[in-house]
Design a protein around this motif. Structure first.
Motif, PDB file in Angstrom:
ATOM      1  N   GLU A   1      63.426  57.282  76.270  1.00  0.00           N
ATOM      2  CA  GLU A   1      63.444  55.831  76.138  1.00  0.00           C
ATOM      3  C   GLU A   1      63.945  55.419  74.763  1.00  0.00           C
ATOM      4  N   GLU A   2      63.104  55.447  73.767  1.00  0.00           N
ATOM      5  CA  GLU A   2      63.492  55.037  72.418  1.00  0.00           C
ATOM      6  C   GLU A   2      63.449  56.240  71.487  1.00  0.00           C
ATOM      7  N   CYS A   3      64.165  56.139  70.363  1.00  0.00           N
ATOM      8  CA  CYS A   3      64.085  57.161  69.315  1.00  0.00           C
ATOM      9  C   CYS A   3      64.205  56.509  67.948  1.00  0.00           C
ATOM     10  N   THR A   4      63.366  56.971  67.031  1.00  0.00           N
ATOM     11  CA  THR A   4      63.539  56.662  65.621  1.00  0.00           C
ATOM     12  C   THR A   4      64.211  57.886  65.014  1.00  0.00           C
ATOM     13  N   ILE A   5      64.277  57.961  63.708  1.00  0.00           N
ATOM     14  CA  ILE A   5      64.924  59.114  63.090  1.00  0.00           C
ATOM     15  C   ILE A   5      64.146  60.410  63.355  1.00  0.00           C
ATOM     16  N   ASN A   6      62.805  60.334  63.513  1.00  0.00           N
ATOM     17  CA  ASN A   6      61.991  61.538  63.697  1.00  0.00           C
ATOM     18  C   ASN A   6      61.231  61.616  65.013  1.00  0.00           C
ATOM     19  N   TRP A   7      61.090  60.503  65.728  1.00  0.00           N
ATOM     20  CA  TRP A   7      60.267  60.454  66.931  1.00  0.00           C
ATOM     21  C   TRP A   7      61.055  59.901  68.113  1.00  0.00           C
ATOM     22  N   CYS A   8      60.647  60.329  69.340  1.00  0.00           N
ATOM     23  CA  CYS A   8      61.224  59.766  70.559  1.00  0.00           C
ATOM     24  C   CYS A   8      60.112  59.372  71.516  1.00  0.00           C
ATOM     25  N   LYS A   9      60.325  58.260  72.214  1.00  0.00           N
ATOM     26  CA  LYS A   9      59.392  57.816  73.243  1.00  0.00           C
ATOM     27  C   LYS A   9      59.887  58.354  74.578  1.00  0.00           C
TER      28      LYS A   9
ATOM     29  N   LYS B   1      60.929  64.444  67.532  1.00  0.00           N
ATOM     30  CA  LYS B   1      62.254  64.693  68.099  1.00  0.00           C
ATOM     31  C   LYS B   1      62.647  66.166  68.044  1.00  0.00           C
ATOM     32  N   ASP B   2      62.161  66.901  67.045  1.00  0.00           N
ATOM     33  CA  ASP B   2      62.604  68.285  66.872  1.00  0.00           C
ATOM     34  C   ASP B   2      62.053  69.247  67.919  1.00  0.00           C
ATOM     35  N   HIS B   3      61.227  68.760  68.855  1.00  0.00           N
ATOM     36  CA  HIS B   3      60.726  69.587  69.957  1.00  0.00           C
ATOM     37  C   HIS B   3      61.419  69.269  71.276  1.00  0.00           C
ATOM     38  N   LEU B   4      62.566  68.575  71.199  1.00  0.00           N
ATOM     39  CA  LEU B   4      63.269  68.127  72.403  1.00  0.00           C
ATOM     40  C   LEU B   4      64.711  68.597  72.388  1.00  0.00           C
ATOM     41  N   TRP B   5      65.234  68.930  73.584  1.00  0.00           N
ATOM     42  CA  TRP B   5      66.662  69.218  73.721  1.00  0.00           C
ATOM     43  C   TRP B   5      67.243  68.131  74.614  1.00  0.00           C
ATOM     44  N   GLY B   6      68.305  67.497  74.126  1.00  0.00           N
ATOM     45  CA  GLY B   6      68.958  66.445  74.882  1.00  0.00           C
ATOM     46  C   GLY B   6      69.113  65.176  74.059  1.00  0.00           C
ATOM     47  N   VAL B   7      68.820  65.281  72.772  1.00  0.00           N
ATOM     48  CA  VAL B   7      68.963  64.151  71.862  1.00  0.00           C
ATOM     49  C   VAL B   7      69.510  64.678  70.541  1.00  0.00           C
TER      50      VAL B   7
END
Length: 170
Positions: free
Chosen positions: A137-145, A157-163
């Motif tokens: 959904e949303e992303c900041t520089i370090n986090w994604c919803k 964010k660093d625990h996700l692949w696809g962003v």
């Protein structure tokens, strides 16, 4: 003295041109068909997609993607074909009609906590298992919803692949 001025102007002009060329080269690459950034992420729209060695239906099928909503990274475009790669780096050419602009990610950590807000000291709303596909959904520089199975929350964010690491989404 006039000659020295001309030499200095020539040197400054060359430096300016070099700086402008560097700035243009630093801009992101764009696809020749869509004019969208390359690389970029999409998801697999179809429940099954043939991955071909080249950009046409006459090229050999190397394998088949079978996980609907799986995030894929587009690295090239040719007519109605997109060269993609998955989380493991496997890739090939897929017809564009099998892809969606809906963004998803794959969780790369086991029992990844979804937080109520994008901060470490907020309550956990759910934990996601390794390999879960979630809607981005949303992303900041370090986090994604994320939204996964009806559970919503923020995760690093660093625990996700696809962003992309520097991607920000509203």
């Amino acid at each position: 003295m006039v000659l020295l001025g001309r030499i200095l102007r020539t040197i400054l002009s060359a430096a300016l041109i070099s700086a402008l060329c560097s700035a243009v080269a630093a801009e992101e690459k764009r696809g020749p068909i869509t004019n969208l950034p390359l690389p970029r992420y999409v998801s697999l729209k179809a429940p099954k997609a043939n991955v071909r060695r080249g950009p046409s239906s006459t090229h050999r099928i190397d394998w088949v993607f079978t996980r609907r909503n799986m995030p894929l990274q587009i690295t090239a475009e040719y007519q109605h074909w997109r060269r993609v790669r998955d989380i493991e780096g496997a890739g090939g050419w897929v017809h564009y009609s099998l892809l969606s602009g809906v963004r998803t990610v794959i969780v790369q950590a086991d029992m990844l906590p979804l937080k109520a807000r994008p901060a470490e000291n907020t309550p956990v709303t759910a934990n996601l298992e390794l390999g879960v596909i979630a809607r981005l959904e949303e992303c900041t520089i370090n986090w994604c919803k994320l939204n996964a199975g009806g559970y919503k929350g923020w995760t690093p964010k660093d625990h996700l692949w696809g962003v992309m690491p520097d991607e920000i989404r509203d």
